[in-house]
Design an enzyme around this catalytic site. Structure first.
Site, mmCIF file in Angstrom:
data_model
loop_
_atom_site.group_PDB
_atom_site.id
_atom_site.type_symbol
_atom_site.label_atom_id
_atom_site.label_comp_id
_atom_site.label_asym_id
_atom_site.label_seq_id
_atom_site.Cartn_x
_atom_site.Cartn_y
_atom_site.Cartn_z
ATOM 1 N N GLY A 132 0.705 -1.155 -0.175
ATOM 2 C CA GLY A 132 0.457 0.101 -0.027
ATOM 3 C C GLY A 132 0.526 1.038 0.394
ATOM 4 O O GLY A 132 2.342 1.070 0.279
ATOM 5 N N GLN A 154 3.075 10.088 1.480
ATOM 6 C CA GLN A 154 4.295 9.530 1.793
ATOM 7 C C GLN A 154 4.829 10.232 -0.353
ATOM 8 O O GLN A 154 5.929 9.956 0.422
ATOM 9 C CB GLN A 154 4.664 7.765 1.285
ATOM 10 C CG GLN A 154 3.542 7.455 2.395
ATOM 11 C CD GLN A 154 3.904 5.656 2.782
ATOM 12 O OE1 GLN A 154 2.604 5.096 2.049
ATOM 13 N NE2 GLN A 154 3.870 5.377 3.056
ATOM 14 N N CYS A 202 6.147 -0.663 6.229
ATOM 15 C CA CYS A 202 6.196 0.494 5.821
ATOM 16 C C CYS A 202 6.915 1.024 4.641
ATOM 17 O O CYS A 202 8.456 0.537 4.940
ATOM 18 C CB CYS A 202 5.102 1.451 6.997
ATOM 19 S SG CYS A 202 5.452 3.309 5.726
ATOM 20 N N LEU A 203 6.797 1.542 3.399
ATOM 21 C CA LEU A 203 7.920 1.495 2.271
ATOM 22 C C LEU A 203 8.747 3.335 3.270
ATOM 23 O O LEU A 203 9.906 3.212 2.888
ATOM 24 C CB LEU A 203 7.468 2.171 0.998
ATOM 25 C CG LEU A 203 6.930 0.836 0.784
ATOM 26 C CD1 LEU A 203 5.807 1.383 -0.655
ATOM 27 C CD2 LEU A 203 7.780 -0.058 0.711
ATOM 28 N N HIS A 263 -3.603 0.923 8.243
ATOM 29 C CA HIS A 263 -2.630 1.009 8.274
ATOM 30 C C HIS A 263 -2.110 2.454 7.177
ATOM 31 O O HIS A 263 -1.594 3.655 7.370
ATOM 32 C CB HIS A 263 -1.433 0.200 7.477
ATOM 33 C CG HIS A 263 -0.155 0.779 7.483
ATOM 34 N ND1 HIS A 263 0.933 0.712 8.312
ATOM 35 C CD2 HIS A 263 0.548 2.013 6.246
ATOM 36 C CE1 HIS A 263 2.012 0.455 7.587
ATOM 37 N NE2 HIS A 263 1.500 1.196 6.776
ATOM 38 N N GLU A 264 -2.376 2.371 5.845
ATOM 39 C CA GLU A 264 -3.023 3.587 4.857
ATOM 40 C C GLU A 264 -3.234 4.838 5.298
ATOM 41 O O GLU A 264 -2.627 5.621 5.252
ATOM 42 C CB GLU A 264 -3.423 3.148 3.239
ATOM 43 C CG GLU A 264 -2.568 1.667 3.578
ATOM 44 C CD GLU A 264 -1.058 2.383 2.773
ATOM 45 O OE1 GLU A 264 -1.189 3.050 2.892
ATOM 46 O OE2 GLU A 264 -0.829 1.105 3.686
ATOM 47 N N HIS A 282 -1.744 7.333 7.220
ATOM 48 C CA HIS A 282 -0.945 7.871 6.859
ATOM 49 C C HIS A 282 -1.706 9.552 6.501
ATOM 50 O O HIS A 282 -0.855 10.540 5.849
ATOM 51 C CB HIS A 282 -0.350 7.491 5.236
ATOM 52 C CG HIS A 282 1.359 6.374 5.595
ATOM 53 N ND1 HIS A 282 2.156 6.394 6.511
ATOM 54 C CD2 HIS A 282 0.398 5.283 5.414
ATOM 55 C CE1 HIS A 282 2.603 5.674 5.436
ATOM 56 N NE2 HIS A 282 2.302 5.103 5.753
HETATM 57 NI NI NI Z 1 2.540 3.278 5.342
#
Ligand code: NI
Length: 175
Positions: free
Chosen positions: A47, A52, A100-101, A142-143, A146
């Site tokens: 995701g 981000q 997480c990226l 999670h997304e 953000h």
């Molecule tokens: Ni993330």
């Protein structure tokens, strides 16, 4: 369109409250979604959220299909979710590993609600309304976090369950 640079934890832009999208069908929105998809696929992410890549809008994407980062997880169809709203359908909470990226190479065990309903819009403005559980519910939480300036370590209860992926899971090829 383009693989974009993913901001890493410590960048203040990850801590902002994202603005809702107020117009669908624009080049701006379509290009943003294409960049999110290109970037997520390039990095084998499950995701990605617009903040981000430095874009202050309520847009997230997620997908699980034979992802080497998440080999044991049931598939989640590719979803573009704009202006998401979450509703928790029970008090049940599960802890499980997340990455997480924006925190490359790290994993942590994060408590999340097991059953959620999410509503929002796709890129064309059609409404989305789903009831999900398990990892799908986890990814959406999670997304969506953000979009409110929350990164997963901020949700953790026990930081001894936080570390480098290759140390925690030596068999994994993932980084
Ligand atoms: Ni993330």
């Amino acid at each position: 369109m383009a693989v974009r640079e993913v901001l890493r934890m410590g960048d203040a832009r990850l801590l902002r409250e994202a603005r809702p999208v107020d117009q669908f069908g624009t080049d701006e929105l379509n290009n943003l979604v294409r960049d999110l998809l290109d970037t997520m696929h390039h990095l084998n992410g499950a995701g990605l959220a617009a903040p981000q890549i430095g874009v202050d809008l309520q847009v997230v994407i997620f997908e699980i299909t034979n992802n080497p980062r998440y080999p044991d997880v049931a598939p989640i169809p590719l979803t573009v979710l704009v202006n998401p709203e979450l509703e928790y359908l029970s008090d049940e909470i599960q802890e499980d590993w997340e990455g997480c990226l924006s925190l490359p190479g790290l994993r942590g065990r994060v408590p999340r609600y097991s059953h959620v309903r999410y509503r929002g819009f796709d890129v064309a403005g059609n409404s989305i309304d789903r009831i999900v559980e398990g990892f799908h519910a986890r990814v959406v939480q999670h997304e969506t976090d953000h979009l409110h300036g929350v990164l997963y370590p901020m949700r953790m209860r026990d930081l001894s369950d936080f570390g480098f992926t290759d140390v925690l899971f030596p068999q994994s090829q993932d980084c």
